[in-house]
Design an enzyme around this catalytic site. Structure first.
Site, mmCIF file in Angstrom:
data_model
loop_
_atom_site.group_PDB
_atom_site.id
_atom_site.type_symbol
_atom_site.label_atom_id
_atom_site.label_comp_id
_atom_site.label_asym_id
_atom_site.label_seq_id
_atom_site.Cartn_x
_atom_site.Cartn_y
_atom_site.Cartn_z
ATOM 1 N N LYS A 1 7.343 3.019 9.398
ATOM 2 C CA LYS A 1 5.977 2.501 9.171
ATOM 3 C C LYS A 1 5.193 2.311 10.476
ATOM 4 O O LYS A 1 3.991 2.080 10.448
ATOM 5 C CB LYS A 1 6.037 1.159 8.432
ATOM 6 C CG LYS A 1 6.844 1.156 7.131
ATOM 7 C CD LYS A 1 6.127 1.868 6.022
ATOM 8 C CE LYS A 1 6.849 1.818 4.688
ATOM 9 N NZ LYS A 1 6.958 0.534 4.067
ATOM 10 N N GLU B 1 -2.597 -10.256 -1.470
ATOM 11 C CA GLU B 1 -1.855 -10.301 -0.201
ATOM 12 C C GLU B 1 -2.741 -10.850 0.909
ATOM 13 O O GLU B 1 -2.297 -11.668 1.725
ATOM 14 C CB GLU B 1 -1.358 -8.895 0.155
ATOM 15 C CG GLU B 1 -0.258 -8.408 -0.789
ATOM 16 C CD GLU B 1 0.168 -6.974 -0.546
ATOM 17 O OE1 GLU B 1 1.222 -6.605 -1.062
ATOM 18 O OE2 GLU B 1 -0.549 -6.226 0.135
ATOM 19 N N LYS C 1 -2.250 -1.779 4.233
ATOM 20 C CA LYS C 1 -1.460 -2.300 3.123
ATOM 21 C C LYS C 1 -2.164 -1.967 1.803
ATOM 22 O O LYS C 1 -3.321 -1.618 1.789
ATOM 23 C CB LYS C 1 -1.299 -3.828 3.251
ATOM 24 C CG LYS C 1 -0.433 -4.212 4.443
ATOM 25 C CD LYS C 1 -0.220 -5.716 4.560
ATOM 26 C CE LYS C 1 0.102 -6.397 3.276
ATOM 27 N NZ LYS C 1 1.253 -5.818 2.562
ATOM 28 N N GLY C 2 -1.407 -2.109 0.730
ATOM 29 C CA GLY C 2 -2.008 -1.879 -0.590
ATOM 30 C C GLY C 2 -1.411 -0.722 -1.349
ATOM 31 O O GLY C 2 -1.870 -0.393 -2.443
ATOM 32 N N GLY C 3 -0.345 -0.117 -0.766
ATOM 33 C CA GLY C 3 0.335 0.961 -1.474
ATOM 34 C C GLY C 3 0.823 0.522 -2.847
ATOM 35 O O GLY C 3 0.915 1.312 -3.775
ATOM 36 N N GLY C 4 1.095 -0.776 -2.967
ATOM 37 C CA GLY C 4 1.524 -1.325 -4.256
ATOM 38 C C GLY C 4 0.384 -1.973 -5.032
ATOM 39 O O GLY C 4 0.618 -2.671 -6.022
ATOM 40 N N ALA D 1 4.391 -3.462 4.822
ATOM 41 C CA ALA D 1 3.182 -2.733 5.212
ATOM 42 C C ALA D 1 3.394 -1.255 4.937
ATOM 43 O O ALA D 1 4.534 -0.783 4.878
ATOM 44 C CB ALA D 1 2.886 -2.945 6.697
ATOM 45 N N GLY E 1 6.270 -5.495 -2.896
ATOM 46 C CA GLY E 1 6.764 -4.158 -2.555
ATOM 47 C C GLY E 1 8.277 -4.098 -2.525
ATOM 48 O O GLY E 1 8.969 -5.102 -2.724
#
Ligand code: 5RP
Length: 239
Positions: free
Chosen positions: A138, A120, A111-114, A100, A46
């Protein structure tokens, strides 16, 4: 123990005009304090982690290398001359540094926006300590405002989306250039809005068992042990 801000370090910006980019750079640099000499470092993915990778490059002669959580981070690490090891080559990592999309006061995260959530979670699981780096925007009281990323096997996408809809969520397949986004693992991402995740441990356990779910973006079983939060007044450390 619940996470609460325990210290503030770093120079305050008197004008209060510090950019989000600079907040990310601050926490990226602050994370170097958690890297031990001679070790292999777990590296997330990220824009905040990119700042950490840049900082890590300044001490690259003092570390052995990194285990990376994405193709993007691997490329950035290698471009800066930091050796990248396969996670199977390393038994245990001392520390994993990652960003995050949301973090609560217990250190539970979304998490996981990217789209890198699966790798991860794998690298987080093989690390003794998870240090989360994030700008203060955040920090949330309850997870769920950020669309929850879930990596799914494409064949299961519709059924998984219906299960989230039965929970009151609104689910959609993440797209890139008009087509379903394909992750580093060759799978798709479903993003779910409208959830209020009041029990992240139970939620993660349940969704992880649904057929076709590769990884749910709730990191409760692999929560942050420490969070470095970037604020205009400096870096706040939460334990
Ligand atoms: C990638 C992630 C990132 O850690 C998360 O999206 C935060 O990214 P950024 O630092 O760019 O805000 O989980 O899958």
């Amino acid at each position: 123990a619940p996470v609460s801000p325990s210290s503030a370090a770093g120079a305050a910006n008197g004008a209060g005009t510090i950019s989000q980019d600079e907040l990310k750079a601050q926490v990226g640099r602050a994370a170097l304090a958690y890297v031990a000499k001679g070790e292999i470092v777990g590296v997330g993915t990220g824009s905040t982690v990119n700042k950490f990778i840049d900082a890590l490059a300044t001490i690259k002669d003092q570390i052995k290398g990194a285990v990376s959580s994405s193709v993007a981070s691997t490329e950035r690490l290698r471009a800066l001359g930091i050796p990248v090891f396969d996670s199977n080559e390393v038994d245990e990592l001392g520390v994993y540094i990652d960003g995050a999309d949301e973090i609560d006061h217990h250190g539970f995260m979304v998490k996981g926006g990217g789209a890198a959530l699966t790798r991860e979670k794998i690298v987080a699981a093989q690390s003794r300590r998870f240090v989360c780096i994030a700008d203060a925007s955040k920090l949330v009281d309850t997870l769920g405002a950020f669309p929850l990323p879930v990596e799914v096997i494409p064949m299961a996408a519709r059924r998984v989306m219906r299960q989230f809809e039965a929970m009151g969520g609104i689910a959609q397949v993440r797209e890139k250039d008009g087509l379903p986004l394909v992750t580093d693992n060759g799978q798709h991402i479903v993003d779910v809005t409208g959830l209020r995740i009041s029990d992240p441990l139970a939620f993660e356990s349940e969704v992880s068992q649904w057929p076709g779910v590769v990884t749910v973006g709730v990191f409760a079983h692999q929560k942050a042990d420490v969070c470095l939060l970037g604020t205009p007044a400096g870096v706040q450390t939460m334990h």
